[in-house]
Design an enzyme around this catalytic site. Structure first.
Site, short mmCIF file in Angstrom:
data_model
loop_
_atom_site.label_atom_id
_atom_site.label_comp_id
_atom_site.label_asym_id
_atom_site.label_seq_id
_atom_site.Cartn_x
_atom_site.Cartn_y
_atom_site.Cartn_z
N SER A 22 0.84 -1.19 0.00
CA SER A 22 0.00 0.00 0.00
C SER A 22 0.87 1.24 0.00
CB SER A 22 -0.89 0.01 1.24
OG SER A 22 -1.40 1.32 1.42
N HIS A 79 -1.02 -1.11 -4.51
CA HIS A 79 -2.32 -0.79 -3.92
C HIS A 79 -2.39 0.72 -3.65
CE1 HIS A 79 -5.92 -1.90 -1.55
NE2 HIS A 79 -5.53 -0.97 -0.70
N ASP A 119 -4.52 3.72 -2.12
CA ASP A 119 -5.61 4.06 -1.20
C ASP A 119 -6.10 5.48 -1.48
OD1 ASP A 119 -5.94 1.72 0.48
OD2 ASP A 119 -3.89 2.10 1.14
N MET A 139 -8.55 8.29 -0.69
CA MET A 139 -9.41 8.69 0.44
C MET A 139 -9.92 10.11 0.23
SD MET A 139 -7.28 7.27 3.70
CE MET A 139 -6.54 5.63 3.72
N HIS A 168 -8.18 1.33 -4.47
CA HIS A 168 -9.14 1.11 -3.39
C HIS A 168 -9.77 2.45 -3.06
CE1 HIS A 168 -9.52 -0.06 1.19
NE2 HIS A 168 -10.70 0.09 0.60
N MET A 203 -11.80 4.68 -1.06
CA MET A 203 -12.47 4.96 0.24
C MET A 203 -13.10 6.34 0.12
SD MET A 203 -9.55 3.31 2.62
CE MET A 203 -8.42 3.35 1.24
N MET A 209 -11.78 -5.62 4.59
CA MET A 209 -11.03 -4.69 5.45
C MET A 209 -10.88 -5.32 6.83
SD MET A 209 -10.05 -2.14 3.72
CE MET A 209 -9.25 -1.38 5.13
N GLY A 218 -9.03 4.10 6.69
CA GLY A 218 -8.69 5.50 6.91
C GLY A 218 -7.23 5.73 7.23
N PHE A 219 -6.61 4.78 7.91
CA PHE A 219 -5.23 4.98 8.34
C PHE A 219 -4.44 3.69 8.27
CE2 PHE A 219 -7.96 7.97 10.54
CZ PHE A 219 -7.32 9.17 10.28
N GLY A 220 -3.15 3.83 8.01
CA GLY A 220 -2.25 2.69 8.12
C GLY A 220 -1.87 2.48 9.58
N GLY A 221 -1.21 1.37 9.83
CA GLY A 221 -0.65 1.14 11.16
C GLY A 221 -1.62 0.70 12.24
N ASP A 261 -6.94 -6.45 3.73
CA ASP A 261 -6.25 -5.16 3.85
C ASP A 261 -6.38 -4.62 5.26
OD1 ASP A 261 -5.26 -2.60 3.47
OD2 ASP A 261 -6.81 -1.98 2.04
N GLY A 262 -5.22 -4.41 5.90
CA GLY A 262 -5.21 -3.75 7.21
C GLY A 262 -4.58 -4.61 8.29
N GLY A 263 -3.49 -4.12 8.85
CA GLY A 263 -2.85 -4.83 9.96
C GLY A 263 -2.20 -6.14 9.55
N GLY A 280 0.96 -2.11 4.21
CA GLY A 280 1.65 -0.82 4.19
C GLY A 280 2.79 -0.84 5.19
C1 DX5 Z 1 -6.38 1.49 5.34
C2 DX5 Z 1 -5.89 1.22 3.94
C3 DX5 Z 1 -4.82 0.21 3.90
C4 DX5 Z 1 -3.60 0.60 4.71
C5 DX5 Z 1 -2.96 -0.63 5.25
O1 DX5 Z 1 -7.47 2.34 5.31
O2 DX5 Z 1 -6.94 0.75 3.12
O3 DX5 Z 1 -4.47 -0.15 2.57
O4 DX5 Z 1 -2.66 1.33 3.99
O5 DX5 Z 1 -1.94 -0.24 6.08
P1 DX5 Z 1 -1.31 -1.20 7.16
O6 DX5 Z 1 -0.69 -2.34 6.43
O7 DX5 Z 1 -0.32 -0.33 7.83
O8 DX5 Z 1 -2.42 -1.64 8.08
ZN ZN Z 2 -6.44 -0.18 1.06
#
Ligand code: DX5
Ligand code: ZN
Length: 213
Positions: free
Chosen positions: A7, A32, A34, A36, A65, A67, A136, A141-144, A172-174, A194
């Site tokens: 991502s 990927h 994102d 937003m 993706h 959002m 999801m 909304g956010f990475g990490g 996707d996510g975590g 990400g």
């Molecule tokens: C979250 C995004 C993801 C995000 C994943 O809203 O859709 O693609 O970048 O990030 P990580 O891998 O850090 O959870």
């Molecule tokens: Zn994504």
């Protein structure tokens, strides 16, 4: 083998061209993006103009993706920018069936993403219009963020639903070395990551680690 889709949300936004070259050399299966809008999710990133500039700089599949609330309004511009896959959120689109038709008619593969609280049953009547389902495993909304483990059950159920269909299942996510194996066992075909990919400079090792169990 499971595909890994880094991502770009975790990339250096001041240096995206170099980042995508490094990811390609590191063995990323797709990129990927994102997108937003600051409305459907609290964060704001980039849209069609940035994707369009990056398109000639990579041969990888562009996995977008969205959002975005009412994504219908930007399908044509995202497709024209060079997206290969366009994924809309079931929660953000008013006429899902119609939007999926439109994505395919624009020459792209059509995806639907589901927030953690959304049931996979919303896909029952559109399976024949889908090329990808994006589960999801965090609230978008956010990475990490931390992986929400209830989504493993959803991945298993979707895998059963799509037996006999040519649909890829993406999570996707975590995603990290601890959560990736569970997702693959549950049925994931593609892992979006990400934080885990950009954690150190050695993107190749970080991508490879997500494929090893
Ligand atoms: C979250 C995004 C993801 C995000 C994943 O809203 O859709 O693609 O970048 O990030 P990580 O891998 O850090 O959870
Ligand atoms: Zn994504």
């Amino acid at each position: 083998m499971v595909k890994v889709a880094p991502s770009l949300l975790s990339a250096d936004f001041g240096n995206l061209e170099e980042e995508i070259h490094k990811l390609e050399a590191a063995g990323a299966d797709m990129l990927h993006f994102d997108v937003m809008d600051g409305v459907f999710v609290p964060n704001l990133t980039f849209g069609a103009p940035v994707i369009k500039e990056l398109r000639p700089r990579s041969r990888l599949c562009f996995d977008t993706h969205l959002m975005v609330k009412n994504p219908e309004k930007m399908l044509a511009s995202i497709a024209a920018a060079g997206a290969d896959i366009i994924t809309v959120h079931a929660e953000a689109v008013t006429h899902l069936d119609k939007a999926l038709d439109e994505i395919r008619s624009l020459g792209c593969r059509a995806g639907v993403s589901l927030n953690p609280a959304t049931s996979e049953r919303v896909l029952d009547y559109v399976l024949d219009k889908l090329d990808l389902i994006l589960v999801m495993s965090v609230n978008p909304g956010f990475g990490g963020q931390s992986f929400i483990s209830s989504q493993l059950e959803k991945i298993i159920r979707i895998k059963e639903m799509i037996a006999g269909y040519d649909i890829e299942l993406e999570v996707d996510g975590g995603i990290n070395c601890e959560t990736a194996p569970d997702c693959v066992r549950a049925g994931a075909d593609i892992l979006v990551a990400g934080t885990a990919v950009f954690a150190t400079d050695d993107y190749a090792a970080n991508i490879q680690a997500l494929r090893q169990y």
